[in-house]
Design a protein around this motif. Sequence first.
Motif, mmCIF file in Angstrom:
data_model
loop_
_atom_site.group_PDB
_atom_site.id
_atom_site.type_symbol
_atom_site.label_atom_id
_atom_site.label_comp_id
_atom_site.label_asym_id
_atom_site.label_seq_id
_atom_site.Cartn_x
_atom_site.Cartn_y
_atom_site.Cartn_z
ATOM 1 N N ALA A 80 5.970 1.292 -8.994
ATOM 2 C CA ALA A 80 6.272 2.774 -8.630
ATOM 3 C C ALA A 80 6.790 3.548 -9.649
ATOM 4 N N LYS A 81 7.805 2.840 -10.332
ATOM 5 C CA LYS A 81 8.182 3.712 -11.550
ATOM 6 C C LYS A 81 7.165 4.176 -12.797
ATOM 7 N N LEU A 82 6.201 2.952 -13.068
ATOM 8 C CA LEU A 82 5.210 3.180 -13.798
ATOM 9 C C LEU A 82 4.424 4.358 -13.504
ATOM 10 N N TRP A 83 3.891 4.473 -12.038
ATOM 11 C CA TRP A 83 3.073 5.425 -11.311
ATOM 12 C C TRP A 83 3.787 6.854 -11.470
ATOM 13 N N ALA A 84 4.906 6.636 -10.911
ATOM 14 C CA ALA A 84 5.879 8.175 -11.034
ATOM 15 C C ALA A 84 5.888 8.799 -12.501
ATOM 16 N N ASP A 85 6.077 7.896 -13.443
ATOM 17 C CA ASP A 85 5.982 8.446 -14.938
ATOM 18 C C ASP A 85 4.379 8.889 -15.082
ATOM 19 N N LYS A 86 3.491 8.214 -14.862
ATOM 20 C CA LYS A 86 2.037 8.847 -14.966
ATOM 21 C C LYS A 86 1.971 10.173 -14.295
ATOM 22 N N ALA A 87 2.493 10.112 -13.271
ATOM 23 C CA ALA A 87 2.505 11.379 -12.421
ATOM 24 C C ALA A 87 3.172 12.637 -12.973
ATOM 25 N N LEU A 88 4.581 12.312 -13.373
ATOM 26 C CA LEU A 88 5.281 13.343 -13.972
ATOM 27 C C LEU A 88 4.853 13.740 -14.884
ATOM 28 N N GLU A 89 3.826 13.229 -15.778
ATOM 29 C CA GLU A 89 3.160 13.716 -16.964
ATOM 30 C C GLU A 89 2.337 14.905 -16.350
ATOM 31 N N ARG A 90 1.737 14.887 -15.521
ATOM 32 C CA ARG A 90 0.898 15.794 -14.810
ATOM 33 C C ARG A 90 1.822 16.806 -13.984
ATOM 34 N N PHE A 91 2.644 16.453 -13.265
ATOM 35 C CA PHE A 91 3.562 17.617 -12.751
ATOM 36 C C PHE A 91 4.948 17.294 -12.897
ATOM 37 N N SER A 93 7.706 18.991 -12.802
ATOM 38 C CA SER A 93 8.703 19.533 -11.831
ATOM 39 C C SER A 93 8.427 19.473 -10.557
ATOM 40 N N ASP A 94 7.770 18.604 -10.012
ATOM 41 C CA ASP A 94 7.462 18.484 -8.735
ATOM 42 C C ASP A 94 8.544 17.849 -8.101
ATOM 43 N N PRO A 95 9.499 18.423 -7.074
ATOM 44 C CA PRO A 95 10.449 18.240 -6.445
ATOM 45 C C PRO A 95 10.473 16.746 -5.666
ATOM 46 N N GLU A 96 9.146 16.685 -4.836
ATOM 47 C CA GLU A 96 8.687 15.199 -4.045
ATOM 48 C C GLU A 96 8.548 14.265 -5.113
ATOM 49 N N LEU A 97 7.885 14.408 -6.093
ATOM 50 C CA LEU A 97 7.594 13.296 -7.006
ATOM 51 C C LEU A 97 8.854 12.825 -7.684
ATOM 52 N N LEU A 98 9.741 13.957 -8.181
ATOM 53 C CA LEU A 98 10.868 13.577 -8.862
ATOM 54 C C LEU A 98 11.797 12.800 -7.767
ATOM 55 N N ALA A 99 12.059 13.128 -6.660
ATOM 56 C CA ALA A 99 12.826 12.449 -5.769
ATOM 57 C C ALA A 99 12.222 10.890 -5.545
ATOM 58 N N ALA A 100 10.789 10.754 -5.536
ATOM 59 C CA ALA A 100 10.314 9.537 -5.333
ATOM 60 C C ALA A 100 10.464 8.716 -6.644
ATOM 61 N N LYS A 101 10.643 9.240 -7.750
ATOM 62 C CA LYS A 101 11.018 8.427 -8.749
ATOM 63 C C LYS A 101 12.451 7.913 -8.700
ATOM 64 N N ALA A 102 13.315 8.876 -8.423
ATOM 65 C CA ALA A 102 14.611 8.412 -7.962
ATOM 66 C C ALA A 102 14.873 7.319 -7.171
ATOM 67 N N VAL A 103 14.160 7.345 -6.062
ATOM 68 C CA VAL A 103 14.240 6.161 -5.101
ATOM 69 C C VAL A 103 13.459 4.857 -5.901
ATOM 70 N N ALA A 104 12.577 4.955 -6.697
ATOM 71 C CA ALA A 104 12.037 3.679 -7.515
ATOM 72 C C ALA A 104 12.934 3.521 -8.433
ATOM 73 N N LEU A 105 13.629 4.229 -9.046
ATOM 74 C CA LEU A 105 14.974 3.829 -9.971
ATOM 75 C C LEU A 105 15.697 3.108 -9.235
ATOM 76 N N ALA A 106 16.363 3.503 -8.171
ATOM 77 C CA ALA A 106 17.563 3.062 -7.565
ATOM 78 C C ALA A 106 17.119 1.541 -6.842
ATOM 79 N N ARG A 107 15.841 1.364 -6.568
ATOM 80 C CA ARG A 107 15.288 0.070 -6.142
ATOM 81 C C ARG A 107 15.288 -0.870 -7.132
ATOM 82 N N ILE A 108 15.111 -0.380 -8.364
ATOM 83 C CA ILE A 108 15.139 -1.477 -9.517
ATOM 84 C C ILE A 108 16.348 -1.521 -10.118
ATOM 85 N N GLY A 109 17.345 -0.926 -9.748
ATOM 86 C CA GLY A 109 18.738 -0.870 -10.020
ATOM 87 C C GLY A 109 19.302 -0.020 -11.199
ATOM 88 N N ASP A 110 18.507 0.934 -11.305
ATOM 89 C CA ASP A 110 18.762 2.012 -12.463
ATOM 90 C C ASP A 110 19.576 3.147 -11.624
#
Length: 135
Positions: A80-91, A93-110
């Motif tokens: 999920a973090k990997l795909w969030a990074d790929k998506a954030l290259e395109r978007f 400042s997208d708030p939903e995508l930033l939030a999704a990456k936050a959740v992914a990071l939390a799930r892996i302990g960061d």
Amino acid sequence: MSRFENLELSGESEEQPHRQKALVKDEAYHLAEAQTAFENGEFEAALRSYGKVIEYNPQNPSAWTGQVRMLIELGEGKEAKLWADKALERFPSDPELLAAKAVALARIGDLDGALIFSDTSIEERATRLTCGWRA
């Protein structure tokens, strides 16, 4: 049996076969399928449908966000973090995508990274609302 089945509408009679519209499997179709699958807890199916949306339109941030969210639901935090990074290259400042990456990071302990992305997501959403801009 419905009592309305035999009504004649728009010149159709019982002798004429009912024509069904051809189902168009386009971006909108796959996005609706993904949403339905997600709502039914069918995360694998939703992931596939979001992937199809991205095939049709790689500029659809909702599909990228959906894909990240489904990976999170499937317990694939690193993916999920990997795909969030790929998506954030395109978007970036997208708030939903930033939030999704936050959740992914939390799930892996960061947790520190998760807080940063969560805060950034809230700031982006506030900026869009105060400027009257909506994606």
